[in-house]
Scaffold this active site. Structure first.
Site, mmCIF file in Angstrom:
data_model
loop_
_atom_site.group_PDB
_atom_site.id
_atom_site.type_symbol
_atom_site.label_atom_id
_atom_site.label_comp_id
_atom_site.label_asym_id
_atom_site.label_seq_id
_atom_site.Cartn_x
_atom_site.Cartn_y
_atom_site.Cartn_z
ATOM 1 N N ARG A 92 -9.727 -0.091 -0.291
ATOM 2 C CA ARG A 92 -8.713 0.734 -0.982
ATOM 3 C C ARG A 92 -9.302 1.477 -2.177
ATOM 4 O O ARG A 92 -10.254 1.016 -2.806
ATOM 5 C CB ARG A 92 -7.527 -0.162 -1.403
ATOM 6 C CG ARG A 92 -6.841 -0.748 -0.182
ATOM 7 C CD ARG A 92 -5.688 -1.646 -0.541
ATOM 8 N NE ARG A 92 -4.586 -0.923 -1.156
ATOM 9 C CZ ARG A 92 -3.498 -1.512 -1.634
ATOM 10 N NH1 ARG A 92 -3.385 -2.833 -1.591
ATOM 11 N NH2 ARG A 92 -2.537 -0.795 -2.160
ATOM 12 N N GLY A 130 -3.811 -5.288 -4.384
ATOM 13 C CA GLY A 130 -4.065 -4.058 -5.135
ATOM 14 C C GLY A 130 -3.439 -4.137 -6.519
ATOM 15 O O GLY A 130 -4.022 -3.699 -7.516
ATOM 16 N N ARG A 181 -0.279 2.449 6.508
ATOM 17 C CA ARG A 181 0.970 1.914 7.071
ATOM 18 C C ARG A 181 1.627 2.873 8.055
ATOM 19 O O ARG A 181 2.369 2.430 8.938
ATOM 20 C CB ARG A 181 1.934 1.526 5.943
ATOM 21 C CG ARG A 181 1.494 0.238 5.274
ATOM 22 C CD ARG A 181 2.402 -0.236 4.175
ATOM 23 N NE ARG A 181 2.043 -1.601 3.799
ATOM 24 C CZ ARG A 181 2.396 -2.191 2.664
ATOM 25 N NH1 ARG A 181 3.132 -1.539 1.780
ATOM 26 N NH2 ARG A 181 2.026 -3.436 2.423
ATOM 27 N N LYS A 233 7.259 -9.956 -6.553
ATOM 28 C CA LYS A 233 5.783 -9.973 -6.640
ATOM 29 C C LYS A 233 5.300 -9.166 -7.848
ATOM 30 O O LYS A 233 4.423 -9.615 -8.589
ATOM 31 C CB LYS A 233 5.206 -9.413 -5.333
ATOM 32 C CG LYS A 233 3.692 -9.372 -5.280
ATOM 33 C CD LYS A 233 3.189 -9.433 -3.850
ATOM 34 C CE LYS A 233 3.396 -8.153 -3.061
ATOM 35 N NZ LYS A 233 2.542 -7.040 -3.518
ATOM 36 N N ARG A 242 2.876 -9.456 -13.367
ATOM 37 C CA ARG A 242 2.951 -9.004 -14.763
ATOM 38 C C ARG A 242 3.240 -10.164 -15.714
ATOM 39 O O ARG A 242 2.741 -10.185 -16.846
ATOM 40 C CB ARG A 242 4.018 -7.901 -14.896
ATOM 41 C CG ARG A 242 3.546 -6.566 -14.272
ATOM 42 C CD ARG A 242 4.717 -5.632 -14.013
ATOM 43 N NE ARG A 242 4.312 -4.304 -13.595
ATOM 44 C CZ ARG A 242 3.907 -3.960 -12.358
ATOM 45 N NH1 ARG A 242 3.826 -4.888 -11.426
ATOM 46 N NH2 ARG A 242 3.591 -2.715 -12.069
ATOM 47 N N ARG A 251 3.242 -6.709 5.214
ATOM 48 C CA ARG A 251 4.495 -6.007 5.541
ATOM 49 C C ARG A 251 4.493 -5.468 6.974
ATOM 50 O O ARG A 251 5.546 -5.336 7.594
ATOM 51 C CB ARG A 251 4.773 -4.899 4.531
ATOM 52 C CG ARG A 251 4.934 -5.456 3.115
ATOM 53 C CD ARG A 251 5.635 -4.524 2.169
ATOM 54 N NE ARG A 251 5.348 -4.901 0.793
ATOM 55 C CZ ARG A 251 5.935 -5.910 0.138
ATOM 56 N NH1 ARG A 251 6.850 -6.643 0.723
ATOM 57 N NH2 ARG A 251 5.592 -6.178 -1.112
ATOM 58 N N GLN A 310 0.948 1.082 -10.228
ATOM 59 C CA GLN A 310 -0.272 0.329 -10.534
ATOM 60 C C GLN A 310 -1.169 1.125 -11.480
ATOM 61 O O GLN A 310 -1.726 0.576 -12.437
ATOM 62 C CB GLN A 310 -1.012 -0.011 -9.241
ATOM 63 C CG GLN A 310 -0.235 -0.984 -8.366
ATOM 64 C CD GLN A 310 -0.866 -1.191 -7.004
ATOM 65 O OE1 GLN A 310 -1.885 -0.587 -6.677
ATOM 66 N NE2 GLN A 310 -0.260 -2.041 -6.199
ATOM 67 N N LYS A 337 -2.167 1.853 1.379
ATOM 68 C CA LYS A 337 -1.654 0.512 1.020
ATOM 69 C C LYS A 337 -2.579 -0.550 1.640
ATOM 70 O O LYS A 337 -3.714 -0.250 1.973
ATOM 71 C CB LYS A 337 -0.212 0.384 1.492
ATOM 72 C CG LYS A 337 0.745 1.332 0.779
ATOM 73 C CD LYS A 337 0.875 0.969 -0.670
ATOM 74 C CE LYS A 337 1.773 1.921 -1.414
ATOM 75 N NZ LYS A 337 1.810 1.615 -2.856
ATOM 76 N N ASP A 351 7.329 0.364 -0.454
ATOM 77 C CA ASP A 351 6.883 -0.780 0.356
ATOM 78 C C ASP A 351 7.817 -1.066 1.537
ATOM 79 O O ASP A 351 7.525 -1.934 2.359
ATOM 80 C CB ASP A 351 6.784 -2.033 -0.521
ATOM 81 C CG ASP A 351 5.630 -1.929 -1.511
ATOM 82 O OD1 ASP A 351 4.700 -1.140 -1.264
ATOM 83 O OD2 ASP A 351 5.667 -2.629 -2.540
HETATM 84 C C1 S3P Z 1 3.291 -2.184 -7.248
HETATM 85 C C2 S3P Z 1 3.324 -0.829 -7.106
HETATM 86 C C3 S3P Z 1 3.394 -0.140 -5.809
HETATM 87 C C4 S3P Z 1 3.652 -1.082 -4.643
HETATM 88 C C5 S3P Z 1 2.952 -2.386 -4.780
HETATM 89 C C6 S3P Z 1 3.318 -3.078 -6.078
HETATM 90 C C7 S3P Z 1 3.280 -2.762 -8.591
HETATM 91 O O1 S3P Z 1 2.218 0.552 -5.596
HETATM 92 O O2 S3P Z 1 3.294 -0.470 -3.415
HETATM 93 O O3 S3P Z 1 3.281 -3.243 -3.693
HETATM 94 O O4 S3P Z 1 3.577 -3.954 -8.749
HETATM 95 O O5 S3P Z 1 2.979 -2.012 -9.548
HETATM 96 P P1 S3P Z 1 1.895 1.925 -6.379
HETATM 97 O O6 S3P Z 1 0.928 1.630 -7.425
HETATM 98 O O7 S3P Z 1 1.350 2.817 -5.331
HETATM 99 O O8 S3P Z 1 3.166 2.421 -6.988
#
Ligand code: S3P
Length: 446
Positions: free
Chosen positions: A128, A100, A357, A28, A33, A402, A175, A353, A326
């Protein structure tokens, strides 16, 4: 209320002898990206193995709204990018659904373009925190106007004359790191991100692949990532590896389901993502990496998971948290069938998240007969061993894929079935979950 239509409950029943090969979908993180970086390159990027989950489809739609051409030709997704700084102003609200990653990365990508965009999402995403992204974007010169507490819906007005930024991320978040790097692409000079704990590094690897000048150094302060702004990104051909976070579900299902032997081929073992598998091995799981190899600069293996009746509870090292963030929900399910306690410290991020969670899992585990203790940034699951986890309850999934998949995996080994109130969110990341698990021999009913 979900925004994906009426809730679709699903039940998982005691199963045995899961066997065969589980071909899980594309990663994902890398899928989002591929589309976003492709949209910022000049020319045609071709992507195979893209995860066609709702989260990624929402990102594809968003990229079209900013002027890129994104279409599927046969098995290949083709992106015609508009170049760094070339995003057009969308004439409608950008709906990132449940994602997110989608919204935060796209906010970064548009924040240094002289355009405005308004973002929204579903009931989960609109709860969020976004200030973690809009705070650093303000340093580039972007302005944001959202709901109180920095929530969506939110309008971002991109900087007309962006300045480069040096930013230390206050929370371990790929992120946030990626949003700052994406904004830095259209700022002159060098943008620097410092992270104290390493988080997934797909943005750094992919930016280098697209021809940006990006360097990561390990220092006493942590990881220092330096990006030189305003490159021309060169279009790429990308083969998306299979998602270790999705692999976690058939792997954990095999470990706790009597008589199982499942092969999960072609899983990326990037050290910033593979923490769960090492944790399971530390717990005594019969989990092996076969055919270890390197593909596209990433370690890859076929995972073989067998029923593991002698699982032991452990303390999961806090420094491993970012590499398996995750996977804690499904780990807590495995921990319920282990002997002894599994203590999971350093996991505050789990509370922000798609759902809280820790709360969602603790509530469902307790209802199913498993004791759980929790604090703000830790939790402990008191394992009951095999044969002694009651189940027989309906749990709330809070629009969180999840949580839904974790409780369904649990139901393959509880004494009575586990039901989730809504399986719809599974389609955000693992649309073939039901058919794949059923093919292995798991019992799922709608
Ligand atoms: C992700 C980063 C993670 C992860 C999310 C995907 C990403 O979150 O939980 O499912 O693709 O950059 P964080 O930004 O908290 O690291």
């Amino acid at each position: 209320m979900s925004s994906h239509g009426p809730a679709t409950p699903m039940s998982a029943h005691k199963s045995s002898g899961l066997s065969g090969e589980a071909h899980v979908p594309g990663d994902k993180s890398i899928s989002h990206r591929s589309l976003i970086f492709g949209a910022m390159a000049v020319g045609e990027t071709r992507v195979t193995g893209l995860l066609e989950g709702q989260d990624v489809l929402d990102t594809a739609k968003a990229m079209r709204s900013f002027g890129a051409d994104v279409e599927k030709q046969g098995d290949t997704w083709v992106v015609h990018g508009v170049g760094v700084g070339g995003f057009a102003e969308p004439d409608h609200v950008i709906d990132c659904g449940n994602s997110g990653t989608g919204v935060r990365l796209i906010m970064g990508a548009m924040a240094t373009c002289p355009i405005a965009a308004t973002f929204t999402g579903d009931a989960s995403l609109n709860k969020r925190p976004m200030a973690r992204v809009t705070d650093p974007l303000a340093l580039f010169g972007a302005r944001s106007y959202g709901r109180s507490g920095g929530r969506l819906p939110m309008t971002i007005i991109g900087a007309e004359n962006p300045v480069p930024v040096t930013y230390t991320t206050p929370v371990p978040s790929a992120q946030v790191k990626s949003a700052v790097l994406l904004a830095g692409l259209n700022a002159p000079g060098q943008t620097v991100v410092i992270e104290r704990e390493a988080t997934r590094d797909h943005s750094e690897r992919m930016l280098a692949g697209f021809g940006a000048q990006i360097v990561t150094e390990d220092t006493d302060e942590g990881h220092v990532i330096t990006l030189t702004g305003q490159p021309e990104l060169k279009p790429q051909t990308i083969i998306v590896p299979r998602d270790p976070s999705s692999a976690a579900f058939p792997v954990c299902a095999a470990l706790i389901t009597e008589g199982s032997d499942v092969l999960v081929p072609n899983i990326g073992l990037n050290p910033t993502r593979a923490g769960l598998f090492y944790t399971l091995q530390d717990m005594g799981a019969d989990l092996t990496f076969e055919n270890m190899r390197e593909e596209g600069g990433e370690p890859v293996a076929d995972l073989r998971a067998k029923y593991s009746p002698d699982l032991k509870g452990i303390e999961v090292p806090a420094e491993r948290a970012a590499s398996m963030i995750d996977e804690y929900p499904v780990l807590s399910v495995v921990a319920a069938f282990a002997e002894g306690k599994t203590y999971m410290p350093g996991v505050k991020e789990l509370r922000v998240k798609e759902s809280d969670r820790i709360d969602a899992m603790a509530t469902g585990l307790r209802a199913a007969g498993v004791d759980v203790d929790e604090g703000e940034d830790w939790w402990t699951v008191h394992g009951r061993g095999f044969g002694d986890v009651a189940g027989g309850v309906t749990v709330k999934t809070h629009l969180d894929h999840r949580i839904a998949m974790s409780f369904l995996v649990m139901g393959f080994a509880t004494n009575a079935p586990m039901t989730v109130d809504d399986s719809g969110p599974i389609s955000t990341s693992f649309p073939i979950f039901e058919s794949l698990m059923t093919q292995l021999g798991a019992k799922l009913t709608q």
